[in-house]
Design a protein around this motif. Structure first.
Motif, mmCIF file in Angstrom:
data_model
loop_
_atom_site.group_PDB
_atom_site.id
_atom_site.type_symbol
_atom_site.label_atom_id
_atom_site.label_comp_id
_atom_site.label_asym_id
_atom_site.label_seq_id
_atom_site.Cartn_x
_atom_site.Cartn_y
_atom_site.Cartn_z
ATOM 1 N N UNK A 1 38.866 58.704 36.159
ATOM 2 C CA UNK A 1 37.989 59.777 36.546
ATOM 3 C C UNK A 1 37.090 60.068 35.104
ATOM 4 N N UNK A 2 37.815 59.912 34.079
ATOM 5 C CA UNK A 2 37.386 60.097 32.695
ATOM 6 C C UNK A 2 36.175 59.040 32.277
ATOM 7 N N UNK A 3 36.566 57.720 32.839
ATOM 8 C CA UNK A 3 35.628 56.921 32.518
ATOM 9 C C UNK A 3 34.518 56.889 33.409
ATOM 10 N N UNK A 4 34.751 57.418 34.594
ATOM 11 C CA UNK A 4 33.419 57.669 35.581
ATOM 12 C C UNK A 4 32.699 58.789 35.167
ATOM 13 N N UNK A 5 33.201 59.737 34.628
ATOM 14 C CA UNK A 5 32.405 61.043 34.165
ATOM 15 C C UNK A 5 31.617 60.737 32.836
ATOM 16 N N UNK A 6 32.213 59.646 31.984
ATOM 17 C CA UNK A 6 31.532 59.401 30.660
ATOM 18 C C UNK A 6 30.364 58.479 31.175
ATOM 19 N N UNK A 7 30.616 57.592 32.235
ATOM 20 C CA UNK A 7 29.377 56.608 32.744
ATOM 21 C C UNK A 7 28.164 57.471 33.180
ATOM 22 N N UNK A 8 28.612 58.451 33.909
ATOM 23 C CA UNK A 8 27.728 59.653 34.418
ATOM 24 C C UNK A 8 26.908 60.066 33.687
ATOM 25 N N UNK A 9 27.542 60.437 32.463
ATOM 26 C CA UNK A 9 26.783 61.138 31.405
ATOM 27 C C UNK A 9 25.770 60.242 30.645
ATOM 28 N N UNK A 10 26.323 58.749 30.352
ATOM 29 C CA UNK A 10 25.545 57.956 29.852
ATOM 30 C C UNK A 10 24.323 57.744 30.838
ATOM 31 N N UNK A 11 24.581 57.602 32.065
ATOM 32 C CA UNK A 11 23.334 57.185 33.012
ATOM 33 C C UNK A 11 22.180 58.283 33.115
ATOM 34 N N UNK A 12 22.885 59.698 33.025
ATOM 35 C CA UNK A 12 22.102 60.795 32.675
ATOM 36 C C UNK A 12 21.165 60.714 31.614
ATOM 37 N N UNK B 1 33.980 46.417 38.675
ATOM 38 C CA UNK B 1 34.470 46.505 40.194
ATOM 39 C C UNK B 1 33.740 47.911 40.783
ATOM 40 N N UNK B 2 34.162 47.888 42.059
ATOM 41 C CA UNK B 2 33.266 48.998 42.837
ATOM 42 C C UNK B 2 33.827 50.339 42.350
ATOM 43 N N UNK B 3 35.128 50.401 41.860
ATOM 44 C CA UNK B 3 35.634 51.598 41.168
ATOM 45 C C UNK B 3 35.296 51.812 39.763
ATOM 46 N N UNK B 4 34.573 50.941 39.100
ATOM 47 C CA UNK B 4 34.295 50.759 37.540
ATOM 48 C C UNK B 4 32.704 50.876 37.579
ATOM 49 N N UNK B 5 31.956 51.511 38.457
ATOM 50 C CA UNK B 5 30.526 51.194 38.496
ATOM 51 C C UNK B 5 29.992 52.540 38.830
ATOM 52 N N UNK B 6 28.977 52.732 38.184
ATOM 53 C CA UNK B 6 28.049 53.934 38.723
ATOM 54 C C UNK B 6 26.652 53.794 38.946
ATOM 55 N N UNK B 7 25.999 54.035 40.033
ATOM 56 C CA UNK B 7 24.695 53.726 40.341
ATOM 57 C C UNK B 7 24.015 54.726 40.610
ATOM 58 N N UNK B 8 22.729 54.888 40.020
ATOM 59 C CA UNK B 8 21.968 56.053 40.107
ATOM 60 C C UNK B 8 20.235 55.516 40.425
ATOM 61 N N UNK B 9 19.857 56.326 41.464
ATOM 62 C CA UNK B 9 18.439 55.747 41.905
ATOM 63 C C UNK B 9 17.602 57.216 41.512
ATOM 64 N N UNK B 10 16.273 56.820 41.220
ATOM 65 C CA UNK B 10 15.498 57.920 41.048
ATOM 66 C C UNK B 10 14.117 57.567 41.205
#
Length: 144
Positions: free
Chosen positions: A45-56, A121-130
């Motif tokens: 969850x920490x890695x996914x949250x950090x990845x989401x912040x990087x994506x933003x 893998x699927x649990x180690x990836x964040x995808x964002x479309x805009x």
């Protein structure tokens, strides 16, 4: 009349002690397994949250003046990898009649950003479309 009474000795037998230790060991094993699973979930969850912040942050950086094409890079000494694809957006339900193409009109661009970490893998990836509005460049002016 004075009979000698023998009192049975109070205490536990060896079998009872072994069974008690076996039950204790089983309980501790289950508890440690649960705690290690919870630790793994907190880390994910920490890695996914950090990845989401990087994506933003990346969308804010590249979304100002998007240019069609692909970009990629790494963050945090290679711990996170990202790829940004920018392409013109195509309306899935086009209007009737011949398409009108105005080279001076603003256009929509689709930004697709993928941030990966670990094995990707699927649990180690964040995808964002805009979607972003790209204004036409004034003549003689290029991107800053």
């Amino acid at each position: 009349m004075n009979a000698i009474r023998r009192h049975p000795q109070a205490g536990f037998t060896l079998i009872e002690i072994v069974v008690a230790f076996a039950i204790l060991a089983l309980g501790l094993t289950l508890l440690l397994g649960t705690l290690s699973g919870a630790t793994r979930q907190v880390r994910q969850a920490g890695d996914a949250g950090r990845a989401a912040l990087h994506a933003q942050s990346l969308l804010a950086e590249f979304g100002e003046l998007p240019q069609p094409g692909a970009s990629e890079g790494e963050l945090e000494q290679g711990r996170y990898r990202w790829r940004l694809d920018v392409a013109p957006w195509n309306d899935p339900a086009p209007s009737r009649g011949p398409p009108r193409i105005d080279p001076n009109a603003a256009r929509l661009l689709r930004l697709q950003l993928q941030v990966e970490w670990g094995e990707g893998g699927p649990a180690e990836r964040v995808q964002v479309s805009s979607l972003r509005l790209a204004l036409p460049q004034a003549e003689g002016q290029g991107p800053p």
